[in-house]
Design a protein around this motif. Sequence first.
Motif, PDB file in Angstrom:
ATOM      1  N   UNK A  60       0.819  -1.221   0.000  1.00  0.00           N
ATOM      2  CA  UNK A  60       0.000   0.000   0.000  1.00  0.00           C
ATOM      3  C   UNK A  60       0.853   1.271   0.000  1.00  0.00           C
ATOM      4  N   UNK A  61       2.054   1.195   0.577  1.00  0.00           N
ATOM      5  CA  UNK A  61       2.973   2.344   0.551  1.00  0.00           C
ATOM      6  C   UNK A  61       3.393   2.695  -0.875  1.00  0.00           C
ATOM      7  N   UNK A  62       3.368   1.700  -1.747  1.00  0.00           N
ATOM      8  CA  UNK A  62       3.790   1.916  -3.141  1.00  0.00           C
ATOM      9  C   UNK A  62       2.680   2.523  -4.000  1.00  0.00           C
ATOM     10  N   UNK A  63       1.437   2.473  -3.520  1.00  0.00           N
ATOM     11  CA  UNK A  63       0.317   2.978  -4.333  1.00  0.00           C
ATOM     12  C   UNK A  63       0.520   4.435  -4.750  1.00  0.00           C
ATOM     13  N   UNK A  64       1.005   5.253  -3.800  1.00  0.00           N
ATOM     14  CA  UNK A  64       1.168   6.685  -4.086  1.00  0.00           C
ATOM     15  C   UNK A  64       2.152   6.917  -5.237  1.00  0.00           C
ATOM     16  N   UNK A  65       3.136   6.020  -5.371  1.00  0.00           N
ATOM     17  CA  UNK A  65       4.124   6.182  -6.438  1.00  0.00           C
ATOM     18  C   UNK A  65       3.579   5.721  -7.782  1.00  0.00           C
ATOM     19  N   UNK A  66       2.666   4.755  -7.749  1.00  0.00           N
ATOM     20  CA  UNK A  66       1.952   4.380  -8.975  1.00  0.00           C
ATOM     21  C   UNK A  66       1.145   5.579  -9.461  1.00  0.00           C
ATOM     22  N   UNK A  67       0.454   6.224  -8.526  1.00  0.00           N
ATOM     23  CA  UNK A  67      -0.374   7.389  -8.870  1.00  0.00           C
ATOM     24  C   UNK A  67       0.490   8.534  -9.419  1.00  0.00           C
ATOM     25  N   UNK A  68       1.630   8.786  -8.759  1.00  0.00           N
ATOM     26  CA  UNK A  68       2.524   9.864  -9.202  1.00  0.00           C
ATOM     27  C   UNK A  68       3.094   9.556 -10.585  1.00  0.00           C
ATOM     28  N   UNK A  69       3.483   8.295 -10.791  1.00  0.00           N
ATOM     29  CA  UNK A  69       4.044   7.886 -12.092  1.00  0.00           C
ATOM     30  C   UNK A  69       3.013   8.054 -13.203  1.00  0.00           C
ATOM     31  N   UNK A  70       1.788   7.700 -12.896  1.00  0.00           N
ATOM     32  CA  UNK A  70       0.694   7.856 -13.867  1.00  0.00           C
ATOM     33  C   UNK A  70       0.529   9.339 -14.237  1.00  0.00           C
ATOM     34  N   UNK A  71       0.528  10.211 -13.231  1.00  0.00           N
ATOM     35  CA  UNK A  71       0.360  11.644 -13.460  1.00  0.00           C
ATOM     36  C   UNK A  71       1.477  12.200 -14.342  1.00  0.00           C
ATOM     37  N   UNK A  72       2.711  11.740 -14.104  1.00  0.00           N
ATOM     38  CA  UNK A  72       3.863  12.248 -14.850  1.00  0.00           C
ATOM     39  C   UNK A  72       3.953  11.678 -16.269  1.00  0.00           C
ATOM     40  N   UNK A  73       3.145  10.651 -16.546  1.00  0.00           N
ATOM     41  CA  UNK A  73       3.178  10.049 -17.883  1.00  0.00           C
ATOM     42  C   UNK A  73       4.186   8.919 -18.016  1.00  0.00           C
ATOM     43  N   UNK A  74       4.612   8.355 -16.866  1.00  0.00           N
ATOM     44  CA  UNK A  74       5.558   7.231 -16.882  1.00  0.00           C
ATOM     45  C   UNK A  74       4.857   5.934 -17.304  1.00  0.00           C
ATOM     46  N   UNK A  75       5.657   4.942 -17.701  1.00  0.00           N
ATOM     47  CA  UNK A  75       5.076   3.634 -18.032  1.00  0.00           C
ATOM     48  C   UNK A  75       5.201   2.641 -16.878  1.00  0.00           C
TER      49      UNK A  75
END
Length: 235
Positions: A60-75
Amino acid sequence: GIDAVEYVNQFFKDKAKDDKYLADLKQRCDDEGVKSLLIMVDGEGQLGAPDEKARTTAVENHYQWVDAAKFLGCHSIRVNAGSSGSYEEQQKLAADGLRRLSEYAKPHGLNVLVENHGGLSSNGAWLASVIKMTGMDNCGTLPDFGNFMIKRGPDPEEYDRYKGVEELMPFAKAVSAKTHDFDENGNEIHTDYERMMGIVLKHGYHGYVGIEYEGGKIGEMEGIQKSKELLERVA
């Protein structure tokens, strides 16, 4: 001349949910014509923790980084498959944590990539088996040419880097070109780049190759430039 970047979360640890910071970062990239590829995530707990509660917290700690990566346009986000216990126990535990995180990332169109990064994750056969066990097509690898030290100390154990990359490439969605030292011709003295990139291409990989200079004899910018020149020459 570098038109894509990978981020390391340790440099903006408290910004995963900072909308203004992320928007500024995205704008800066757009203005410069630079693509954001992935975020390397460290320090958020062991995805293969033996304790069920600790493992869930890490996922669950990693969820925020998935969200941030999505926002930045990362794959993708890059994670670690840290665990403890026997070879088989760590396989099951790491696969469980990775599967759960990959299930969260999938609807976002994001991949969860594991780097060979110490411990059993630096054993190519072990990590390849863990990825297969997750059963998720958005769970893959990020082979690093240099991170194959399984155990440090007085009785070190190191995995063969060419064998390791060979085993990890079938699942690779990113690649990290590790460099430390160069000879007078600009070749990396620890890794045969012709051979290593031959393995990468043999598996049909044509994505970005991340430059990761970790040497100490020349400055960071020079090390990055030398790594780039080496990759271009080999290409």
